[in-house]
Design a protein around this motif. Structure first.
Motif, PDB file in Angstrom:
ATOM      1  N   ARG A  64       0.836  -1.213   0.000  1.00  0.00           N
ATOM      2  CA  ARG A  64       0.000   0.000   0.000  1.00  0.00           C
ATOM      3  C   ARG A  64       0.865   1.254   0.000  1.00  0.00           C
ATOM      4  NH1 ARG A  64      -5.268  -0.797   0.344  1.00  0.00           N
ATOM      5  NH2 ARG A  64      -6.050  -2.804   1.096  1.00  0.00           N
ATOM      6  N   ALA A  65       1.945   1.245   0.789  1.00  0.00           N
ATOM      7  CA  ALA A  65       2.833   2.410   0.826  1.00  0.00           C
ATOM      8  C   ALA A  65       3.418   2.696  -0.548  1.00  0.00           C
ATOM      9  CB  ALA A  65       3.950   2.185   1.842  1.00  0.00           C
ATOM     10  N   PHE A  66       3.698   1.642  -1.316  1.00  0.00           N
ATOM     11  CA  PHE A  66       4.273   1.798  -2.657  1.00  0.00           C
ATOM     12  C   PHE A  66       3.219   2.078  -3.722  1.00  0.00           C
ATOM     13  CE2 PHE A  66       8.058  -1.154  -1.492  1.00  0.00           C
ATOM     14  CZ  PHE A  66       8.718  -0.080  -0.911  1.00  0.00           C
ATOM     15  N   GLY A  67       1.940   1.893  -3.384  1.00  0.00           N
ATOM     16  CA  GLY A  67       0.895   2.080  -4.386  1.00  0.00           C
ATOM     17  C   GLY A  67       0.807   0.926  -5.369  1.00  0.00           C
ATOM     18  N   LEU A  68       1.300  -0.249  -4.964  1.00  0.00           N
ATOM     19  CA  LEU A  68       1.362  -1.383  -5.881  1.00  0.00           C
ATOM     20  C   LEU A  68       0.095  -2.232  -5.896  1.00  0.00           C
ATOM     21  CD1 LEU A  68       5.016  -2.622  -5.190  1.00  0.00           C
ATOM     22  CD2 LEU A  68       4.186  -1.472  -7.252  1.00  0.00           C
ATOM     23  N   ALA A  69      -0.819  -2.007  -4.952  1.00  0.00           N
ATOM     24  CA  ALA A  69      -1.995  -2.882  -4.861  1.00  0.00           C
ATOM     25  C   ALA A  69      -2.787  -2.897  -6.152  1.00  0.00           C
ATOM     26  CB  ALA A  69      -2.885  -2.435  -3.697  1.00  0.00           C
ATOM     27  N   GLY A  70      -2.956  -1.734  -6.780  1.00  0.00           N
ATOM     28  CA  GLY A  70      -3.718  -1.675  -8.017  1.00  0.00           C
ATOM     29  C   GLY A  70      -2.960  -2.149  -9.229  1.00  0.00           C
ATOM     30  N   LEU A  71      -1.647  -2.415  -9.077  1.00  0.00           N
ATOM     31  CA  LEU A  71      -0.838  -2.831 -10.216  1.00  0.00           C
ATOM     32  C   LEU A  71      -0.593  -4.333 -10.253  1.00  0.00           C
ATOM     33  CD1 LEU A  71       1.883  -0.032 -10.399  1.00  0.00           C
ATOM     34  CD2 LEU A  71      -0.226  -0.248 -11.680  1.00  0.00           C
ATOM     35  N   GLU A 112       1.862   9.506 -15.872  1.00  0.00           N
ATOM     36  CA  GLU A 112       1.089   9.595 -14.637  1.00  0.00           C
ATOM     37  C   GLU A 112       1.678   8.645 -13.605  1.00  0.00           C
ATOM     38  OE1 GLU A 112      -3.398   8.504 -12.980  1.00  0.00           O
ATOM     39  OE2 GLU A 112      -3.019   8.638 -15.142  1.00  0.00           O
ATOM     40  N   LEU A 113       1.947   9.149 -12.403  1.00  0.00           N
ATOM     41  CA  LEU A 113       2.553   8.330 -11.362  1.00  0.00           C
ATOM     42  C   LEU A 113       1.548   7.300 -10.850  1.00  0.00           C
ATOM     43  CD1 LEU A 113       5.048   7.798  -9.628  1.00  0.00           C
ATOM     44  CD2 LEU A 113       4.124   9.411  -7.941  1.00  0.00           C
ATOM     45  N   LYS A 114       1.838   6.035 -11.121  1.00  0.00           N
ATOM     46  CA  LYS A 114       0.973   4.943 -10.700  1.00  0.00           C
ATOM     47  C   LYS A 114       1.428   4.329  -9.381  1.00  0.00           C
ATOM     48  CE  LYS A 114      -1.571   4.777 -14.517  1.00  0.00           C
ATOM     49  NZ  LYS A 114      -3.037   5.024 -14.498  1.00  0.00           N
ATOM     50  N   ALA A 115       2.754   4.282  -9.167  1.00  0.00           N
ATOM     51  CA  ALA A 115       3.311   3.661  -7.972  1.00  0.00           C
ATOM     52  C   ALA A 115       4.767   4.090  -7.852  1.00  0.00           C
ATOM     53  CB  ALA A 115       3.212   2.129  -8.052  1.00  0.00           C
ATOM     54  N   ALA A 116       5.360   3.826  -6.688  1.00  0.00           N
ATOM     55  CA  ALA A 116       6.778   4.074  -6.468  1.00  0.00           C
ATOM     56  C   ALA A 116       7.287   3.026  -5.493  1.00  0.00           C
ATOM     57  CB  ALA A 116       7.004   5.479  -5.911  1.00  0.00           C
ATOM     58  N   ALA A 117       8.488   2.527  -5.731  1.00  0.00           N
ATOM     59  CA  ALA A 117       9.082   1.523  -4.846  1.00  0.00           C
ATOM     60  C   ALA A 117      10.591   1.686  -4.877  1.00  0.00           C
ATOM     61  CB  ALA A 117       8.694   0.111  -5.285  1.00  0.00           C
TER      62      ALA A 117
END
Length: 298
Positions: free
Chosen positions: A208-215, A236-241
């Motif tokens: 969730r912190a990385f925004g990866l759940a939707g990816l 568009e920023l989708k996620a970051a890790a």
């Protein structure tokens, strides 16, 4: 006259990822935000120097280098670092941890207790657990013990980490399974340093912190291999890790390692109003979809 920006890297804060710029400015990043910049066409990529000092000769460096330092500055930057084992008298307590980056990809490492989970966020660890805590050299010995007895590496290349983010298991329990089993085996080993306190298993998940759940299942198709003079990156920023930004473009999601941005003069680019896609006019390498298998763990 167009303002030129120089990036000093991506940092992780309690509020999320931020891009830092020379001079101390910061740009907070959020999901859905447009990231867009052009690469200056004059001057090329230059060494960023070492330990807060500019490179005395402003040496040219390769566009593919993630360190953006010439040989001499890289040597100076590494000197007196924990990674180089030159701080044996560091009085701070250290954590030993197990980190998981994707199926079959586990590493052991150490980080100063005062840094909390920052080091794990910086590395792009999808989930992790503390393993022990104690003085620096005791933590180092425990790290070596796991490498020798269980075959756990202390480094995993970023290219391997980002290539498996598309095949992450959907639940936290599945993502923690490998480090749970390895933690149990690790704490049962003989030869642990007496001054190192073993810690119980407790997985912390960063999806969730990385925004990866939707990816999950629909991640990036490739990665930027280098920036080039005159090139453009927009998406568009989708996620970051870790140091990586996952950018949605007209052709799909592309991963940009922000360490490739350092050393370049970057300039603003206009984004058409209502634009949905993005542009990446720098070299991109497509991922292979074979899941990585790490040997020697179980």
């Amino acid at each position: 006259m167009v303002q030129v920006w120089r990036c000093s890297g991506l940092r992780w804060t309690a509020q999320g990822p931020v891009l830092e710029w020379d001079g101390g400015r910061r740009s907070a990043l959020g999901w859905g935000q447009r990231v867009a910049f052009g690469v200056g066409s004059g001057g090329g990529r230059r060494c960023v120097g070492a330990r807060g000092h500019e490179c005395p000769v402003r040496a040219a460096v390769s566009g593919r280098s993630t360190g953006a330092r010439c040989e001499e500055c890289a040597r100076l930057d590494r000197a007196h670092s924990v990674a180089a084992d030159t701080l044996a008298d560091d009085p701070r307590p250290y954590h030993v941890y197990l980190a998981w980056f994707g199926p079959g990809m586990v590493k052991v490492g150490i980080t100063a207790v005062g840094r909390g989970p920052a080091r794990l966020l910086e590395q792009g660890a999808v989930c992790f657990s503390w393993l022990g805590v104690g003085p620096l050299m005791a933590a180092r010995r425990a790290e070596e013990l796991l490498r020798a007895a269980l075959g756990v590496p202390d480094r995993i290349p970023y290219a391997q980490k980002r290539a498996v983010r598309a095949v992450l298991p959907g639940s936290e329990g599945e993502r923690a399974a490998e480090i749970a089993e390895l933690h149990e085996r690790a704490v049962a080993l003989g030869g642990w340093p007496e001054s190192l306190t073993r810690l119980p298993f407790r997985a912390e998940d960063h999806v969730r912190a990385f925004g990866l759940a939707g990816l999950v299942g629909a991640d990036a198709f490739g990665e930027v291999t280098e920036l080039v003079a005159g090139g453009v990156v927009s998406g568009e920023l989708k996620a970051a890790a870790g140091p990586d930004l996952h950018l949605g473009t007209g052709g799909g999601v592309v991963v940009l390692d922000t360490r490739l941005m350092t050393g370049w003069g970057l300039v603003p680019v206009s984004v058409p109003g209502g634009s949905v896609g993005g542009e990446v006019s720098v070299p991109v390498r497509e991922f292979t979809r074979e899941a990585h298998q790490q040997d020697g763990l179980f």
